[in-house]
Write a protein that holds these residues in place. Sequence first.
Motif, PDB file in Angstrom:
ATOM      1  N   UNK A 395       0.831  -1.209   0.000  1.00  0.00           N
ATOM      2  CA  UNK A 395       0.000   0.000   0.000  1.00  0.00           C
ATOM      3  C   UNK A 395       0.858   1.249   0.000  1.00  0.00           C
ATOM      4  N   UNK A 396       1.940   1.209   0.800  1.00  0.00           N
ATOM      5  CA  UNK A 396       2.844   2.359   0.848  1.00  0.00           C
ATOM      6  C   UNK A 396       3.456   2.624  -0.529  1.00  0.00           C
ATOM      7  N   UNK A 397       3.897   1.533  -1.183  1.00  0.00           N
ATOM      8  CA  UNK A 397       4.529   1.688  -2.495  1.00  0.00           C
ATOM      9  C   UNK A 397       3.549   2.259  -3.513  1.00  0.00           C
ATOM     10  N   UNK A 398       2.323   1.765  -3.494  1.00  0.00           N
ATOM     11  CA  UNK A 398       1.336   2.283  -4.444  1.00  0.00           C
ATOM     12  C   UNK A 398       1.039   3.747  -4.201  1.00  0.00           C
ATOM     13  N   UNK A 399       0.874   4.102  -2.930  1.00  0.00           N
ATOM     14  CA  UNK A 399       0.616   5.503  -2.598  1.00  0.00           C
ATOM     15  C   UNK A 399       1.804   6.378  -2.961  1.00  0.00           C
ATOM     16  N   UNK A 400       3.023   5.892  -2.685  1.00  0.00           N
ATOM     17  CA  UNK A 400       4.226   6.658  -2.975  1.00  0.00           C
ATOM     18  C   UNK A 400       4.367   6.937  -4.460  1.00  0.00           C
ATOM     19  N   UNK A 401       4.080   5.906  -5.283  1.00  0.00           N
ATOM     20  CA  UNK A 401       4.176   6.103  -6.737  1.00  0.00           C
ATOM     21  C   UNK A 401       3.166   7.149  -7.197  1.00  0.00           C
ATOM     22  N   UNK A 402       1.955   7.064  -6.669  1.00  0.00           N
ATOM     23  CA  UNK A 402       0.924   8.051  -7.043  1.00  0.00           C
ATOM     24  C   UNK A 402       1.349   9.458  -6.650  1.00  0.00           C
ATOM     25  N   UNK A 403       1.818   9.594  -5.416  1.00  0.00           N
ATOM     26  CA  UNK A 403       2.239  10.894  -4.923  1.00  0.00           C
ATOM     27  C   UNK A 403       3.452  11.424  -5.706  1.00  0.00           C
ATOM     28  N   UNK A 404       4.373  10.531  -6.042  1.00  0.00           N
ATOM     29  CA  UNK A 404       5.560  10.947  -6.805  1.00  0.00           C
ATOM     30  C   UNK A 404       5.165  11.483  -8.176  1.00  0.00           C
ATOM     31  N   UNK A 405       4.204  10.796  -8.812  1.00  0.00           N
ATOM     32  CA  UNK A 405       3.736  11.273 -10.119  1.00  0.00           C
ATOM     33  C   UNK A 405       3.096  12.644 -10.022  1.00  0.00           C
ATOM     34  N   UNK A 406       2.276  12.831  -8.986  1.00  0.00           N
ATOM     35  CA  UNK A 406       1.630  14.139  -8.782  1.00  0.00           C
ATOM     36  C   UNK A 406       2.678  15.211  -8.507  1.00  0.00           C
ATOM     37  N   UNK A 407       3.672  14.877  -7.669  1.00  0.00           N
ATOM     38  CA  UNK A 407       4.705  15.850  -7.313  1.00  0.00           C
ATOM     39  C   UNK A 407       5.536  16.240  -8.525  1.00  0.00           C
ATOM     40  N   UNK A 408       5.952  15.228  -9.306  1.00  0.00           N
ATOM     41  CA  UNK A 408       6.761  15.526 -10.488  1.00  0.00           C
ATOM     42  C   UNK A 408       6.014  16.379 -11.494  1.00  0.00           C
ATOM     43  N   UNK A 409       4.733  16.033 -11.727  1.00  0.00           N
ATOM     44  CA  UNK A 409       3.935  16.829 -12.668  1.00  0.00           C
ATOM     45  C   UNK A 409       3.720  18.240 -12.140  1.00  0.00           C
ATOM     46  N   UNK A 410       3.524  18.352 -10.805  1.00  0.00           N
ATOM     47  CA  UNK A 410       3.352  19.680 -10.216  1.00  0.00           C
ATOM     48  C   UNK A 410       4.570  20.548 -10.409  1.00  0.00           C
ATOM     49  N   UNK A 411       5.768  19.971 -10.196  1.00  0.00           N
ATOM     50  CA  UNK A 411       7.000  20.742 -10.400  1.00  0.00           C
ATOM     51  C   UNK A 411       7.155  21.150 -11.858  1.00  0.00           C
ATOM     52  N   UNK A 412       6.813  20.224 -12.758  1.00  0.00           N
ATOM     53  CA  UNK A 412       6.908  20.529 -14.192  1.00  0.00           C
ATOM     54  C   UNK A 412       5.970  21.680 -14.553  1.00  0.00           C
ATOM     55  N   UNK A 413       4.750  21.644 -14.021  1.00  0.00           N
ATOM     56  CA  UNK A 413       3.768  22.704 -14.299  1.00  0.00           C
ATOM     57  C   UNK A 413       4.225  24.047 -13.735  1.00  0.00           C
ATOM     58  N   UNK A 414       4.707  24.021 -12.490  1.00  0.00           N
ATOM     59  CA  UNK A 414       5.180  25.256 -11.875  1.00  0.00           C
ATOM     60  C   UNK A 414       6.364  25.828 -12.643  1.00  0.00           C
ATOM     61  N   UNK A 415       7.277  24.970 -13.067  1.00  0.00           N
ATOM     62  CA  UNK A 415       8.443  25.430 -13.817  1.00  0.00           C
ATOM     63  C   UNK A 415       8.077  26.113 -15.118  1.00  0.00           C
ATOM     64  N   UNK A 416       7.148  25.509 -15.862  1.00  0.00           N
ATOM     65  CA  UNK A 416       6.753  26.128 -17.135  1.00  0.00           C
ATOM     66  C   UNK A 416       5.918  27.383 -16.917  1.00  0.00           C
ATOM     67  N   UNK A 417       5.140  27.408 -15.852  1.00  0.00           N
ATOM     68  CA  UNK A 417       4.418  28.643 -15.524  1.00  0.00           C
ATOM     69  C   UNK A 417       5.401  29.748 -15.176  1.00  0.00           C
TER      70      UNK A 417
END
Length: 462
Positions: A395-417
Amino acid sequence: MSQSSSPSPKPTRNRQDYYIHRARASLRHTLFWYNNLHHRRPLPDVELQAALQNELEVLQFSLDKLDQGVIRIATFGLVSRGKSAVVNALLGQKILQTGPLHGVTQWPKSVRWTPGGEGKVQVELIDTPGLDEVQGEARAQMARQVASEADLILFVVAGDITRTEYQALSELRQAQKPLILVFNKIDLYPEQDRDAIYQQLQELGTGTPRDRRLQKMLSPEEIVRVAAEPSPIQVRVELPDGTVNYEWETLPPQVDELQQAILKILNREGRSLLALNALFQARTAQVSIAQKTVAQRKADAEDLIWRFAKYKALAVALNPIGLLDILGGTVADLALIRSLSRLYGLPMTSYEAGKLWRKILVSSGGLLLGELGSSALLGMGKSASAVASIGGVTAFAGTAVTQAGIAGYGAYTVGHAAQVYLEQGCTWGPLGASTVIQDILNQVEPDMILYRLRQELGQHLS
């Protein structure tokens, strides 16, 4: 802010001096910033510095123009409308060549003029070639350049306005500078015809919406009649001995109406025009600097954004405490923005900061929603699964992967903004050109030319 601390003094002259002071401070601040970029950028770039040289020269030119306090008035019109004659008449002497042939003026020429001989206002009169001569595109580019540098435009006609003149007038209007329409050669018309033409000129812009915008820019006070170089008239001279001779007499120019219209504008808002024009030129240069910088550093910026996105994703994935994901993600986003600002050498102003904070909040909100969503679906969040039994590792691994994807996409969005806002918002600092322009436009009085141009000038800041 208290009434006594308002930055807009009541007397018109004091207010205009204040505008000049603000504009000068803005330009000096901007020049200091861009002339010292090599101290701020982690990557020296000689090629980029060379590419920005023209913009830096424009900034210096705008500041020099403010320091000199010389107001530029450019004269436009088609061939044989008497543009050079109008300039000569204002000067009170024949400085520029005139003649019956088309195209006597082949390139822009400028001369200094002291209106009324009082020495209070220094003016540079610019005579330009006819807008309908050969080399159309080159001539159009010349006209746009001169119009952009002018503080006031005189458009000279010599009768009913033609379709070509109307098109040229509409194009010049895009420069959004105060304009005086000069009806020249009135001495060639009988009084009734002269009045009828003048009435038609006053009714300009009663058709399409674009036409009405032209009328909105021209009030009756800015449509004047002159005879800059009246045609000689034949007079009958009777001598004492009874003989009669006929001689040609040259009449003096009739430009008082034009001179008074110019003086009225210069006295009431000349220095405001000077400040605004310098600021708009500076703003255009700053926007160009930002665009060139972002384009030149595109590859480096992409690498930086992806690096931060990966680091942020990895940190969030490995961190077992959900609350720290949000806090650490916010810190990472701020560090990314700061790194991009240093990479570009562009100032981070409150304009970008406000919008970027909203992006960061959205990014952080995504992490929070991810944590809550994981809790709902899996019965536990990442924080809870971290302290659960060994069976909770999945469960931890699944949650971590989901959160990592959200975090990476968030950083990418903030960077381009951040790229977009750094490019668009560099003129909105406390001393930024856009900020000072907006302050001036907000204080313009309703009976001034600038008030009529205020809405469209303000749209350029959007």
